[in-house]
Design a protein around this motif. Structure first.
Motif, PDB file in Angstrom:
ATOM      1  N   ASP A  90       3.598 -18.687 -35.231  1.00  0.00           N
ATOM      2  CA  ASP A  90       4.557 -17.620 -34.922  1.00  0.00           C
ATOM      3  C   ASP A  90       5.398 -17.905 -33.681  1.00  0.00           C
ATOM      4  OD1 ASP A  90       3.715 -16.350 -37.119  1.00  0.00           O
ATOM      5  OD2 ASP A  90       2.492 -14.830 -36.098  1.00  0.00           O
ATOM      6  N   ASP A  91       4.772 -18.439 -32.633  1.00  0.00           N
ATOM      7  CA  ASP A  91       5.531 -18.669 -31.390  1.00  0.00           C
ATOM      8  C   ASP A  91       5.993 -20.116 -31.248  1.00  0.00           C
ATOM      9  OD1 ASP A  91       3.039 -19.747 -31.003  1.00  0.00           O
ATOM     10  OD2 ASP A  91       2.863 -19.098 -28.920  1.00  0.00           O
TER      11      ASP A  91
ATOM     12  N   ASP B  21       8.542 -22.815 -31.120  1.00  0.00           N
ATOM     13  CA  ASP B  21       9.994 -22.887 -30.950  1.00  0.00           C
ATOM     14  C   ASP B  21      10.424 -24.350 -30.901  1.00  0.00           C
ATOM     15  OD1 ASP B  21      12.639 -22.582 -30.432  1.00  0.00           O
ATOM     16  OD2 ASP B  21      12.392 -21.814 -28.390  1.00  0.00           O
TER      17      ASP B  21
END
Ligand code: IMP
Ligand code: MG
Length: 175
Positions: free
Chosen positions: A84-85, A87
């Motif tokens: 989810d996190d 990047d």
């Protein structure tokens, strides 16, 4: 039931030598920004590999990718979590896994990372089994090539066991 081979297939020393060779080859050929390691199998390999890279700014992220149940055969379906996190937009990624077998995991993961916006994805595996490849994919950096067989240790497991062993062993059928 399975039993371990009498001798390790690769000793801890042989593995460390290979990790050193691989890390030098990667550092020479690919200027990347982030290592994405696949849990759980690559947790030992990725952490050893990372410590050889001269670039201090490399970031590290682990994603969970699982296709195995409690068997030694791939279920063929990949579950991806812990992403989810992540990047990686515009970033060059080094994808690290323990072993390339059917290739379905690597194929799905490369696709996933490209969809997440990676500028480039290259992959590194400590081991590959060429005999059972189903997906038309190669890893960019490969340590050891082995025959068909099930291996454990140095992060690789069978039903969650054997991961903590420093050497790599073959599991053989007991009968
Ligand atoms: P593939 O999707 O069939 O290429 O399988 C890759 C994944 O299966 C790896 O990330 C490993 O976790 C697991 N795997 C494949 N072969 C072995 C093995 O011999 N021992 C332990 N895990 C394996
Ligand atoms: Mg795995």
């Amino acid at each position: 039931m399975y039993k371990m081979s009498l001798m390790p297939l690769y000793t801890a020393e042989a593995i460390q030598e290979m990790v050193q060779i691989l890390s030098e080859k990667i550092a020479r050929n690919y200027k990347f920004d982030v290592v994405v390691g696949l849990l759980t199998g690559s947790f030992v390999f990725a952490s050893d590999l990372c410590r050889h890279f001269p670039n201090k700014k490399i970031k590290v992220h682990f994603i969970k990718a699982s296709s195995y149940g409690d068997a030694t055969e791939s279920s063929g379906k990949l579950n991806i979590s812990l992403a989810d996190d992540l990047d990686i937009t515009g970033k060059k990624v080094l994808l690290v896994d323990d072993i390339l077998d059917t290739g379905l995991t690597l194929q799905e993961m490369v696709k996933f990372l490209q969809e997440k916006g990676a500028a480039e994805v290259r992959s590194c595996v400590l081991l590959e089994k060429r005999a059972r490849r189903k997906a038309n994919i190669k890893a960019d950096f490969v340590g050891f090539s082995i025959e068909d067989g099930f291996v454990v240790g140095y992060g690789l497991d069978c039903a969650g066991e054997y991961r903590t062993m420093p050497d790599i062993w073959t599991l053989e059928n007991e009968n």
